[in-house]
Write a protein that holds these residues in place. Structure first.
Motif, PDB file in Angstrom:
ATOM      1  N   LYS A 443       1.478   6.862  -4.313  1.00  0.00           N
ATOM      2  CA  LYS A 443       1.711   5.421  -4.191  1.00  0.00           C
ATOM      3  C   LYS A 443       1.231   4.897  -2.842  1.00  0.00           C
ATOM      4  CE  LYS A 443       5.668   5.232  -7.331  1.00  0.00           C
ATOM      5  NZ  LYS A 443       7.126   4.950  -7.464  1.00  0.00           N
ATOM      6  N   ILE A 446      -2.533   4.694  -2.973  1.00  0.00           N
ATOM      7  CA  ILE A 446      -2.972   3.570  -3.810  1.00  0.00           C
ATOM      8  C   ILE A 446      -2.773   2.256  -3.079  1.00  0.00           C
ATOM      9  CG2 ILE A 446      -2.451   2.320  -5.936  1.00  0.00           C
ATOM     10  CD1 ILE A 446      -1.808   5.055  -7.209  1.00  0.00           C
ATOM     11  N   ARG A 449      -5.508   1.484  -0.907  1.00  0.00           N
ATOM     12  CA  ARG A 449      -6.772   1.365  -1.642  1.00  0.00           C
ATOM     13  C   ARG A 449      -7.643   2.609  -1.494  1.00  0.00           C
ATOM     14  NH1 ARG A 449      -7.413  -3.713  -3.563  1.00  0.00           N
ATOM     15  NH2 ARG A 449      -6.105  -5.345  -2.647  1.00  0.00           N
ATOM     16  N   LEU A 451      -8.076   5.166  -3.830  1.00  0.00           N
ATOM     17  CA  LEU A 451      -7.861   5.693  -5.170  1.00  0.00           C
ATOM     18  C   LEU A 451      -8.516   7.054  -5.347  1.00  0.00           C
ATOM     19  CD1 LEU A 451      -6.561   5.114  -7.865  1.00  0.00           C
ATOM     20  CD2 LEU A 451      -8.621   3.881  -8.565  1.00  0.00           C
ATOM     21  N   ALA A 454      -6.213   9.605  -4.092  1.00  0.00           N
ATOM     22  CA  ALA A 454      -5.108   9.812  -5.034  1.00  0.00           C
ATOM     23  C   ALA A 454      -5.540  10.699  -6.195  1.00  0.00           C
ATOM     24  CB  ALA A 454      -4.606   8.463  -5.547  1.00  0.00           C
ATOM     25  N   LEU A 476      -1.117   6.382 -11.653  1.00  0.00           N
ATOM     26  CA  LEU A 476      -2.572   6.429 -11.504  1.00  0.00           C
ATOM     27  C   LEU A 476      -3.281   5.571 -12.556  1.00  0.00           C
ATOM     28  CD1 LEU A 476      -3.078  10.198 -10.674  1.00  0.00           C
ATOM     29  CD2 LEU A 476      -3.466   8.268  -9.153  1.00  0.00           C
ATOM     30  N   ALA A 479      -3.175   2.047 -11.470  1.00  0.00           N
ATOM     31  CA  ALA A 479      -4.095   1.797 -10.359  1.00  0.00           C
ATOM     32  C   ALA A 479      -5.524   1.608 -10.867  1.00  0.00           C
ATOM     33  CB  ALA A 479      -4.026   2.954  -9.366  1.00  0.00           C
TER      34      ALA A 479
END
Length: 653
Positions: A443, A446, A449, A451, A454, A476, A479
């Protein structure tokens, strides 16, 4: 042994007993045995065996055709003997039970007589001044309660803090040396509280005092009054009548002498539950004057000072506890810290406890975790890390819960660099992150930003012993969906299917939101919907159709949207609600497609004919939308037809 002739009962001539059928003899024997309940066991056995042999002889009687021959009289005799036989069996069973339970019942009556003969304070004038001299030797209910663990304090019990405090206070009152002796007077007072008659307690207490005055010394009378008061307080605490308990004490405060520790303990608990800070301080002083308090009393003392936030007074009380040799254990210290954590402005008391010798033996890693979570929830993450540094300087070792609290604090402030350092440090000390740690760190990535980072963290998680769950994948997928990355969403869904993670309709709704992030061709939107339903066996809902309408509206694909609504029931098994038709009609109205607004109205009318429930409000709104785009003539006819259908549906109901 021939059958008797069929004659009226008044004309039947009965043979003498010696000439009767064997069944009749068995009946006479059984009746004689059952004439008195005290018949011997051998008589019952003889009756049953005689019946069995007589019935066997009777069965052997056969006629010319080889079948048994019975007369009406013989059938009546058989029925009579059968019921008598069953009565004999019941009598034998009852005799056996009585022989087994008679000694137990006799002992119970003897013990009851002994208990009734035991004197209680108001009945004996020869009792000493010591309180222990007039206690009943029989065990009270509180003694039996103290021998078994309380279910409300067991591990895994899901109770509130107030319930646990009440249970602990009851156990503290029933501890060795504090046994509460019940009597007819105390039972009467407790019954009045259980029946909701707390307003009658002053009158009942006065009447009990009048009955106890005769033949008792003043010191014994004070002890009796103290027992009466404690009975009322304990019953009020059990019924959670805390203000009433304080009123009862005000009525009896001048008649109990110095009192005892159990009275001040339960009064302290009632004051803490009532939120009366002044009374908490008053009963704390009285409790400390009686000697070293119990561990549970320390929790209520801290609760009282958390209301007043009197740091100086709390320090003085801690000094008195130190002089009494009081040491709090870890469990009650952590509960006291939790009470301060839920009281605004009381965290300063926790610092006093952590640095005081009274609590030195009880401080453990749970104490630090509780205080760290309180600082994180109050918006002071810097204090969390300060406590963590302080924890590392002690002999205690951090746990996975400690790092989870630190990660939550980093996420609340958006400090990704500190979150990375915390996550790495957790792995360095030899602790394995669980799925909650991974999801919390994802989290944070994410939110920053990142991604791709992640996704790499997910790959690392798949290679470790910790496997992602539904929450991890949902985080995810959302996102990727927010960024309009349909390929990323489909990749995550494939991983979920490989890991056999159960999907639900919420996953389908989140995945379809990826088609709304940016305009997409109608054919691609419908392809994604059908692909998800077919491959992953997901069941769409009305929310899914609403999201799909939103995606198709971005490219003004009104006809495709209407076709989807008309075929949704047959294709997906979804009943389209009137609000979905209204949503599509509003989109067509904003897109200045007047003929499509009327077409949607017509589709809703056809759905109503097939059984869709449409209220008059939706009918009126659809009519106004059509009228606003210049389709009033066609809409008027549809409105009348739909109103007729609605009236028919109402008449059927």
């Amino acid at each position: 042994l021939k059958p008797f002739p069929l004659k009226p009962s008044s004309q039947v001539v009965r043979a003498p007993p010696c000439q009767r059928h064997p069944v009749h003899k068995a009946t006479l024997i059984s009746t004689t045995a059952m004439s008195a309940f005290n018949a011997t066991h051998s008589e019952h056995v003889a009756a049953t065996s005689s019946y069995s042999s007589a019935l066997a002889d009777l069965i052997d009687i056969q006629g010319p055709s080889g079948k048994p021959v019975f007369s009406a009289f013989q059938r009546d005799a058989i029925v009579e003997a059968t019921f008598t036989f069953l009565a004999c069996l019941v009598a034998m069973l009852a005799r056996g039970l009585l022989q087994r339970w008679r000694p137990i019942l006799k002992r119970s009556k003897t013990n009851k007589a002994k208990r009734l003969s035991t004197p209680w304070p108001a009945q004996s004038a020869q009792l000493g001044d010591n309180e222990a001299e007039y206690r009943s030797p029989r065990k009270s209910k509180a003694e039996w309660v103290s021998r078994r663990p309380s279910p409300s304090l067991g591990a895994g019990a899901n109770h509130s803090e107030s319930d646990r405090l009440a249970a602990s206070t009851a156990l503290a009152s029933a501890a060795p040396g504090r046994h509460f002796k019940t009597s007819p007077e105390t039972d009467l007072l407790a019954t009045a509280v259980r029946q909701g008659r707390t307003h009658e307690l002053p009158l009942l207490l006065d009447a009990a005092r009048q009955r106890a005055v005769d033949g008792n010394k003043e010191s014994v009378l004070d002890a009796i009054e103290a027992d009466h008061l404690f009975s009322c307080l304990r019953a009020c605490a059990s019924k959670r009548c805390f203000p009433e308990a304080l009123e009862v004490y005000d009525h009896m405060s001048q008649r109990i002498g110095e009192g005892n520790s159990r009275i001040w303990s339960i009064l302290l608990y009632c004051s803490a539950e009532a939120g009366n800070a002044g009374r908490c301080l008053q009963f704390t002083k009285k409790l400390c004057s009686m000697g070293c308090p119990a561990d549970m009393d320390f929790v209520n003392i801290v609760r009282g000072y958390s209301f007043s936030r009197d740091k100086v007074g709390f320090q003085d009380t801690m000094a008195k506890l130190k002089g009494l040799g009081f040491k709090v254990d870890s469990q009650n210290l952590n509960r006291a810290i939790s009470c301060c954590a839920h009281s605004p402005g009381a965290l300063e008391l926790v610092e006093i406890m952590l640095n005081h010798p009274v609590c030195a033996e009880g401080v453990d890693v749970v104490s630090y975790n509780t205080l760290m979570r309180a600082h994180a929830q109050s918006g002071h993450p810097e204090l969390c890390f300060a406590l963590y540094e302080r924890l590392l300087r002690t002999a205690l070792e951090p746990t996975v819960m400690t790092f989870g609290i630190l990660l939550d604090a980093c996420m609340d402030t958006g400090d990704l660099s500190k979150a990375r350092r915390t996550f790495s440090e957790m792995q360095e000390v030899g602790l394995k992150p669980n799925v909650v740690h991974y999801t919390c760190f994802m989290k944070g990535l994410i939110q920053a930003r990142e991604l791709e980072s992640a996704d790499k963290l997910l790959e690392e998680m798949l290679q470790s012993e910790t496997q992602p769950d539904l929450v991890t994948y949902t985080t995810l997928i959302k996102a990727h969906s927010d960024l309009g990355d349909v390929r990323g969403v489909l990749r995550m869904l494939d991983l979920m299917q490989e890991q056999r993670v159960q999907m639900d309709h919420i996953i389908l709704d989140i995945a379809m939101n990826s088609c709304c992030a940016k305009p997409m061709e109608a054919a691609n939107v419908l392809h994604v919907l059908r692909f998800l339903i077919a491959k992953h066996k997901l069941q769409p809902s009305t929310t899914t159709l609403s999201i799909t309408m939103k995606a198709l509206a971005q490219t003004s694909a009104w006809q495709e949207a209407l076709d989807l609504l008309e075929s949704a029931r047959d294709q997906f098994g979804v009943v389209v609600e009137p609000r979905i038709f209204l949503q599509l009609a509003q989109g067509c109205s904003k897109g200045r497609s007047s003929h499509m607004v009327l077409a949607v109205y017509s589709a809703m009318e056809q759905a109503a004919r097939r059984g869709l429930w449409v209220d008059e409000t939706a009918n009126l709104r659809m009519y106004r939308l059509c009228a606003s785009v210049g389709q009033k003539t066609g809409a008027t006819q549809l409105r009348e037809q739909l109103s007729t259908i609605i009236r028919e549906q109402l008449s059927k109901k």
